[in-house]
Design a protein around this motif. Structure first.
Motif, mmCIF file in Angstrom:
data_model
loop_
_atom_site.group_PDB
_atom_site.id
_atom_site.type_symbol
_atom_site.label_atom_id
_atom_site.label_comp_id
_atom_site.label_asym_id
_atom_site.label_seq_id
_atom_site.Cartn_x
_atom_site.Cartn_y
_atom_site.Cartn_z
ATOM 1 N N SER A 190 0.851 -1.382 0.145
ATOM 2 C CA SER A 190 -0.196 -0.034 0.090
ATOM 3 C C SER A 190 0.761 1.078 0.042
ATOM 4 N N GLY B 82 2.277 1.592 -3.321
ATOM 5 C CA GLY B 82 1.219 1.947 -4.246
ATOM 6 C C GLY B 82 0.869 3.519 -4.604
ATOM 7 N N PRO C 40 0.781 2.639 -9.027
ATOM 8 C CA PRO C 40 -0.694 2.537 -8.697
ATOM 9 C C PRO C 40 -1.310 1.123 -9.039
ATOM 10 N N GLY D 126 -2.120 -0.802 -5.861
ATOM 11 C CA GLY D 126 -3.399 -0.334 -5.084
ATOM 12 C C GLY D 126 -3.077 -0.302 -3.626
ATOM 13 N N LYS D 127 -3.935 -0.636 -2.897
ATOM 14 C CA LYS D 127 -3.752 -0.643 -1.338
ATOM 15 C C LYS D 127 -3.267 -1.898 -0.878
ATOM 16 N N THR E 178 -3.930 -5.861 -4.590
ATOM 17 C CA THR E 178 -4.206 -6.390 -6.119
ATOM 18 C C THR E 178 -3.419 -7.586 -6.536
ATOM 19 N N ARG F 243 -4.828 7.558 3.193
ATOM 20 C CA ARG F 243 -4.689 6.261 3.162
ATOM 21 C C ARG F 243 -3.561 5.595 4.028
#
Length: 493
Positions: free
Chosen positions: A119, A122, A126, A129-130, A133, A271
């Motif tokens: 994460s 990330g 990208p 993701g968190k 993925t 996040r």
């Protein structure tokens, strides 16, 4: 049949000193959790609730630290503390439950580390993701088995690496606290005081933070779990209390100072790792990068410590004949490889499960905490029995004698009070966790009982006593209800 020199059943235990044991405690607790504290707390409460939460958690966990300290002296014959205390206090099957729960919590906790690393990355890549993925899970899998190969080289080498990493990862956390204190805004802090506008009653806010505080304090029992490696028995208790007090000051500080930098509604939306977002808001992009690097070092060190402890619990349980005998095998370097393989494999399984979770990090964090509660409660209740004169010895005077070799002594009033407070605290944590995670825990406990059955069969014993059969039936019923609830959508992960 004799084993080769690379796989023997009873190698001499590697011996660790006070500071290394303290580093095991600190290294186990300072991992992924501290970097998520600002966001997780801001989602539930304001400053007032946070202060109350840390007061409750600090007091409760200090009582548990004292419990582990005292039991290390009163029952020096018991290794791998959490599991061994449950067995000594309540029988073999409850002891097995404690071992499985603690082991599974360690394995699930390891998953949170990889999720948080991915994460963090990330934010720049990208595709990660968190942390949930396909690419993130694939890279985490490489990390899982890479650490398996590292630990396989030897416990003393792994413990030495952990000692160095523990120091390295404390630096960015302490720098974060100092920087945020320097930029602290009393007006923002005052605006964040209540938190009642969106989080409900103060009691509800505090209750909502309890699993978070459990997660960050997991590892308090690290020296107790590794007690067979201690050069001196008294070092186990001293390392536990020293490690706890050091880490408690850090965790509470990280949480509270963050409320003085930005509105808690904004902190709650950051996040993970939210600590990076707080520092980025305070000092700019370099703050986010600085915390992210510190997180990766911290998490990898904590992962190392937790993998060691997970394997150790299975290994000691197998040596006590509560797990199948293949788990009692270790190399000449004192590495329980079969137990290490099982631990890594369970982490791998939960890593795959995170792909199907709505919030991979928070699910793994809460699941880790919930799985630990039953082992902690059983250890605390055993301390009550010891304090009131059932199942212990006075001032560590067992001297290698059998646990039932004479009537135990009663503890002092202070020892009784500590044990009762620790038991009340862990019981409250079970209430705060809620039914959801208890049912999901049974989904793990029930099928794992096959290992208990294998161990009993190897010894030519009846699998269950009548009382154990009742407990097994409860576990099966809980697992079935948990699966049905997940299938029907009543529970979500």
């Amino acid at each position: 049949m004799a084993h080769s020199d690379t796989e023997i059943t009873n190698p001499p235990a590697a011996k660790l000193g006070y500071w290394t044991l303290t580093a095991m405690v600190v290294g186990s607790m300072v991992g992924a959790g501290v970097f998520s504290l600002p966001g997780r707390f801001a989602q539930e409460t304001g400053v007032a609730g946070a202060l109350i939460s840390w007061a409750i958690a600090g007091t409760g966990m200090l009582m548990l630290a004292f419990v582990f300290q005292r039991l290390a002296m009163r029952r020096p014959d018991l290794d791998a503390g959490v599991y061994a205390y449950a067995k000594a206090g309540f029988g073999e099957y409850p002891g097995f439950f404690s071992a499985i729960g603690y082991w599974a919590s360690a394995c699930v906790g390891n998953v949170t580390y990889w999720v948080l690393i991915m994460s963090t990355a990330g934010a720049l890549v990208p595709a990660l993701g968190k942390g949930d993925t396909i690419l993130a899970i694939a890279l985490s899998t490489v990390g899982l088995w890479g650490f398996f190969l590292l630990i396989k080289q030897g416990v003393k080498e792994a413990a030495a690496i952990n000692r160095v990493v523990t120091v390295a990862k404390l630096v960015p956390i302490c720098v974060f606290i100092l920087l945020v204190l320097f930029l602290f805004d009393p007006g923002v802090f005052a605006d964040n005081w209540g938190g009642a506008d969106y989080a409900g009653s103060l009691f509800g806010q505090v209750k909502g933070t309890m699993l978070v505080t459990v997660f960050v304090f997991l590892g308090i029992e690290g020296a107790s779990v590794y007690s067979r490696h201690a050069k001196r028995r008294e070092d186990v208790g001293r390392a536990t209390v020293t490690g706890f007090l050091s880490v408690f000051a850090i965790f509470a500080s990280v949480t509270i100072v963050s409320y003085g930098v930005m509105p808690m509604e904004q902190i709650a939306e950051l996040r993970q790792p939210s600590m990076a977002g707080v520092l980025e808001h305070a000092v700019g992009t370099w703050g986010m990068v600085f915390v992210s690097i510190g997180l990766i070092v911290s998490v990898l060190g904590a992962y190392l410590a937790w993998t060691l402890m997970a394997a150790e619990v299975l290994f000691v349980a197998a040596k006590d004949k509560d797990m199948p005998r293949f788990l009692a095998r270790a190399t000449k370097d004192d590495v329980p490889v079969p137990a290490l393989v099982m631990s890594t494999a369970l982490s791998q399984l939960f890593l795959v499960v995170t792909y199907f979770s709505e919030d991979a990090f928070n699910f793994a964090l809460d699941m880790t905490s919930a799985l630990t509660l039953i082992p902690f409660l059983l250890a605390a209740l055993f301390a009550v029995k010891v304090a009131f004169g059932y199942g212990g010895t006075v001032n560590g005077a067992l001297e290698g004698a059998a646990a039932d070799a004479g009537p135990p002594g009663r503890g002092t009033g202070g020892e009784m009070t500590v044990a009762l407070l620790a038991s009340a605290y862990t019981a409250f944590l079970l209430f705060a966790a809620g039914l959801e995670f208890l049912l999901v825990s049974f989904i793990i406990y029930a099928p794992a009982t096959v290992l208990f059955a294998m161990a009993r069969r190897e010894q030519g014993r009846r699998v269950f006593t009548p009382g154990e059969m009742v407990l097994f039936a409860v576990a099966i019923a809980g697992a079935v209800l948990g699966v049905a609830a997940l299938a029907a959508g009543w529970l979500t992960i």
